[in-house]
Enzyme design. Structure first.
Site, PDB file in Angstrom:
ATOM      1  N   ASN A   1      -8.253 -18.413   7.237  1.00 37.81           N
ATOM      2  CA  ASN A   1      -8.499 -17.042   7.689  1.00 37.81           C
ATOM      3  C   ASN A   1      -8.159 -16.040   6.597  1.00 37.81           C
ATOM      4  O   ASN A   1      -7.167 -16.193   5.874  1.00 37.81           O
ATOM      5  CB  ASN A   1      -7.654 -16.728   8.927  1.00 37.81           C
ATOM      6  CG  ASN A   1      -7.875 -15.314   9.428  1.00 37.81           C
ATOM      7  OD1 ASN A   1      -8.990 -14.936   9.795  1.00 37.81           O
ATOM      8  ND2 ASN A   1      -6.826 -14.508   9.424  1.00 37.81           N
ATOM      9  N   VAL A   2      -9.005 -15.009   6.478  1.00 37.09           N
ATOM     10  CA  VAL A   2      -8.722 -13.841   5.643  1.00 37.09           C
ATOM     11  C   VAL A   2      -8.743 -12.637   6.578  1.00 37.09           C
ATOM     12  O   VAL A   2      -9.788 -12.306   7.143  1.00 37.09           O
ATOM     13  CB  VAL A   2      -9.763 -13.664   4.518  1.00 37.09           C
ATOM     14  CG1 VAL A   2      -9.344 -12.533   3.595  1.00 37.09           C
ATOM     15  CG2 VAL A   2      -9.939 -14.954   3.732  1.00 37.09           C
ATOM     16  N   GLY A   3      -7.593 -12.011   6.776  1.00 34.14           N
ATOM     17  CA  GLY A   3      -7.508 -10.889   7.697  1.00 34.14           C
ATOM     18  C   GLY A   3      -6.685  -9.753   7.126  1.00 34.14           C
ATOM     19  O   GLY A   3      -6.003  -9.911   6.105  1.00 34.14           O
ATOM     20  N   ILE A   4      -6.762  -8.611   7.786  1.00 35.91           N
ATOM     21  CA  ILE A   4      -5.981  -7.440   7.376  1.00 35.91           C
ATOM     22  C   ILE A   4      -5.055  -7.068   8.531  1.00 35.91           C
ATOM     23  O   ILE A   4      -5.508  -6.874   9.667  1.00 35.91           O
ATOM     24  CB  ILE A   4      -6.880  -6.266   6.991  1.00 35.91           C
ATOM     25  CG1 ILE A   4      -7.661  -6.609   5.717  1.00 35.91           C
ATOM     26  CG2 ILE A   4      -6.063  -4.989   6.782  1.00 35.91           C
ATOM     27  CD1 ILE A   4      -8.542  -5.511   5.199  1.00 35.91           C
ATOM     28  N   TYR A   5      -3.774  -6.988   8.217  1.00 40.26           N
ATOM     29  CA  TYR A   5      -2.755  -6.708   9.221  1.00 40.26           C
ATOM     30  C   TYR A   5      -1.779  -5.689   8.652  1.00 40.26           C
ATOM     31  O   TYR A   5      -1.639  -5.550   7.436  1.00 40.26           O
ATOM     32  CB  TYR A   5      -2.010  -7.997   9.601  1.00 40.26           C
ATOM     33  CG  TYR A   5      -2.956  -9.130   9.887  1.00 40.26           C
ATOM     34  CD1 TYR A   5      -3.623  -9.216  11.096  1.00 40.26           C
ATOM     35  CD2 TYR A   5      -3.223 -10.099   8.915  1.00 40.26           C
ATOM     36  CE1 TYR A   5      -4.525 -10.231  11.354  1.00 40.26           C
ATOM     37  CE2 TYR A   5      -4.124 -11.126   9.161  1.00 40.26           C
ATOM     38  CZ  TYR A   5      -4.778 -11.187  10.377  1.00 40.26           C
ATOM     39  OH  TYR A   5      -5.679 -12.185  10.617  1.00 40.26           O
TER      40      TYR A   5
ATOM     41  N   GLN B   1      -4.937 -11.440  19.519  1.00 44.18           N
ATOM     42  CA  GLN B   1      -6.366 -11.777  19.475  1.00 44.18           C
ATOM     43  C   GLN B   1      -6.824 -12.183  18.069  1.00 44.18           C
ATOM     44  O   GLN B   1      -7.959 -12.619  17.891  1.00 44.18           O
ATOM     45  CB  GLN B   1      -7.198 -10.574  19.944  1.00 44.18           C
ATOM     46  CG  GLN B   1      -7.085 -10.282  21.432  1.00 44.18           C
ATOM     47  CD  GLN B   1      -5.899  -9.424  21.791  1.00 44.18           C
ATOM     48  OE1 GLN B   1      -5.123  -9.031  20.917  1.00 44.18           O
ATOM     49  NE2 GLN B   1      -5.731  -9.108  23.063  1.00 44.18           N
TER      50      GLN B   1
ATOM     51  N   GLU C   1      -0.761   4.814  13.528  1.00 46.78           N
ATOM     52  CA  GLU C   1      -1.849   3.855  13.651  1.00 46.78           C
ATOM     53  C   GLU C   1      -3.223   4.534  13.760  1.00 46.78           C
ATOM     54  O   GLU C   1      -3.346   5.751  13.873  1.00 46.78           O
ATOM     55  CB  GLU C   1      -1.614   2.960  14.872  1.00 46.78           C
ATOM     56  CG  GLU C   1      -0.803   1.714  14.565  1.00 46.78           C
ATOM     57  CD  GLU C   1      -1.601   0.705  13.736  1.00 46.78           C
ATOM     58  OE1 GLU C   1      -2.811   0.929  13.482  1.00 46.78           O
ATOM     59  OE2 GLU C   1      -1.012  -0.316  13.357  1.00 46.78           O
TER      60      GLU C   1
END
Length: 474
Positions: free
Chosen positions: A160-164, A181, A273
């Site tokens: 996985n490549v994600g932004i958090y 999710q 946010e």
């Protein structure tokens, strides 16, 4: 159209008049966060920002708002900067169909110029600053975070490549918020069930295509790298880290290598946010950084996040719309026309569809809520006719004004899942959801007086093309 690396894209922005370089000395706070907010306040065609003289940091530059306008987003795709957003959506969807494009593996990477594997001190390495004045600390919010499925570590597609959101907690310690999710939460749960730490890598300052795909809600076993290759039209370049066997973007400015500690939780937050509210603090997992790579004179890419619209909304706009569009077309291939899920990361989605029979549009709305992204977002789904452009808000408001009957066309679904950051959820992560059917009723649902719709004059499309060409040459 593929960009060699992050700097190559900045060069393109500069040539296109979409990069503003600030050489005067600025303070990390409040100047950098304030500038990131201000640039989107003054224009919807805002340029990227490059700060080259930051008080307290030598040989460090900060880039912000890199994909923070539709012109910059178009350039990311290799399109003319004045390409309308609706055209960007359909071009993105067209390229999506080329997935998968296998990656190109590289033997070395530019970020290997400097390696730090002892006494890691992130406060010395990164030009850190708070974005909003009541943030609980320094955040890294535009890093591509790479992890593998612990139960199937050799499966490239499940990497996985994600932004958090990531808070700097100490010299070599980060806090991370893995929304349930998201795929990294699945990886972490598997690792913790096995009693193991989860290896991760953070890549900062990447080519914009992989950053865009890292923020896209694609399938669990779909590779962000192979999707990036489809979007940019040629294989995406990756480099395998010898310490963790994680594949990272070849053109990154910084790479931080470490692991999420199994069973460890610490207080994280608050943070301003994308919902336009501070999120408060929660107990979140912890990352221990073991090694840092970076280019000489690196560029630290940051993303201002707050009350929409900011760079976040441009970055997660089209790449949220297209996966939902493709997933809905899998269910309704002949009916779905377009999807606009650009508002607050898809907490609101507008779907244009043809109809088979009365009640069909409501079923489309319910299906949207069960897509991978819809499970955590899609709090409000508006469904409109195929003749209504979901990207044209005046048309959408017209459909709501004239097609929707409050007694028949409002569906409330109680206690559905939503991301915990939604400030309206109660308890956090649970919310009622709503479908507004703003389509023309069809049999057997016959009501209202819709037999005489007003068509556009015959030559309207010809004149649209004439005006587009005239305006693009200004």
């Amino acid at each position: 159209m593929a960009y060699k690396d992050f700097r190559d894209f900045l060069d393109t922005l500069r040539k296109e008049g979409q990069l503003l370089t600030i050489e005067d000395e600025v303070m990390p706070e409040p100047d950098l966060g304030s500038a990131g907010r201000a640039i989107n306040n003054v224009s919807d065609k805002s340029p990227a920002l490059l700060f080259t003289n930051i008080n307290g940091y030598q040989n460090a530059s900060v880039a912000m708002n890199v994909i923070g306008s539709w012109p910059n987003h178009a350039l990311m795709m290799g399109l003319p900067k004045n390409t309308p957003v609706k055209e960007q959506f359909f071009e993105f969807a067209r390229r999506w169909d080329n997935f998968p494009v296998p990656v190109e593996r590289m033997d070395s990477a530019p970020f290997q110029e400097v390696e730090i594997n002892q006494d890691v001190n992130l406060f010395d390495i990164l030009p850190l600053f708070r974005l909003n004045q009541y943030d609980g600390g320094f955040y890294i919010d535009k890093a591509c975070v790479i992890s593998r499925d612990p139960s199937d570590p050799d499966n490239f597609d499940k990497q996985n490549v994600g932004i958090y959101r990531i808070q700097v907690k100490g010299r070599d310690t980060l806090g991370i918020q893995p929304v349930p999710q998201h795929d990294i939460a699945v990886h972490l749960r598997m690792a913790e069930e096995r009693g193991e730490n989860l290896p991760v890598a953070l890549a900062i300052g990447c080519e914009p295509v992989i950053t865009t795909m890292a923020a896209a809600p694609i399938g669990y076993d779909q590779s962000e790298y192979e999707m990036a290759g489809a979007i940019q039209g040629e294989p995406y370049k990756v480099f395998t880290l010898p310490g963790t066997n994680l594949d990272v973007p070849w053109g990154a400015e910084f790479v931080l290598e470490g692991e999420i500690l199994a069973g460890v939780r610490e207080f994280e937050g608050p943070f301003g946010e994308f919902t336009g509210h501070y999120s408060g603090g929660r107990s979140m997992p912890v990352i221990r950084i073991k090694r840092v790579y970076h280019r000489k004179n690196p560029i630290f890419e940051h993303l201002y996040i707050g009350m929409p619209w900011t760079e976040t909304d441009y970055m997660v706009g089209v790449n949220t719309c297209v996966p939902m569009y493709q997933q809905l077309k899998d269910a309704f291939p002949n009916e779905i026309v377009a999807v606009n899920a650009m508002y607050t990361h898809g907490l609101v989605a507008i779907i244009s569809t043809k109809k088979r029979y009365g009640g069909f549009a409501k079923a489309v709305g319910m299906r949207a809520m069960t897509t991978p992204h819809g499970l955590g977002y899609c709090k409000l789904v508006i469904v409109v006719d195929e003749t209504v452009d979901p990207f044209n808000l005046p048309q959408v408001m017209w459909a709501l004004s004239t097609k929707m009957h409050p007694a028949h066309d409002v569906i409330i679904l109680p206690d559905m899942s939503v991301l915990p950051l939604d400030p309206g959820s109660n308890p956090a992560g649970i919310s009622h959801k709503m479908i507004l059917d703003a389509t023309t009723p069809v049999a057997p649902e016959t009501r209202g007086h819709y037999s005489q719709p007003l068509d556009a004059p015959l030559a309207t499309e010809k004149w649209e093309k004439i005006f587009q060409d005239l305006l693009s040459n200004q």
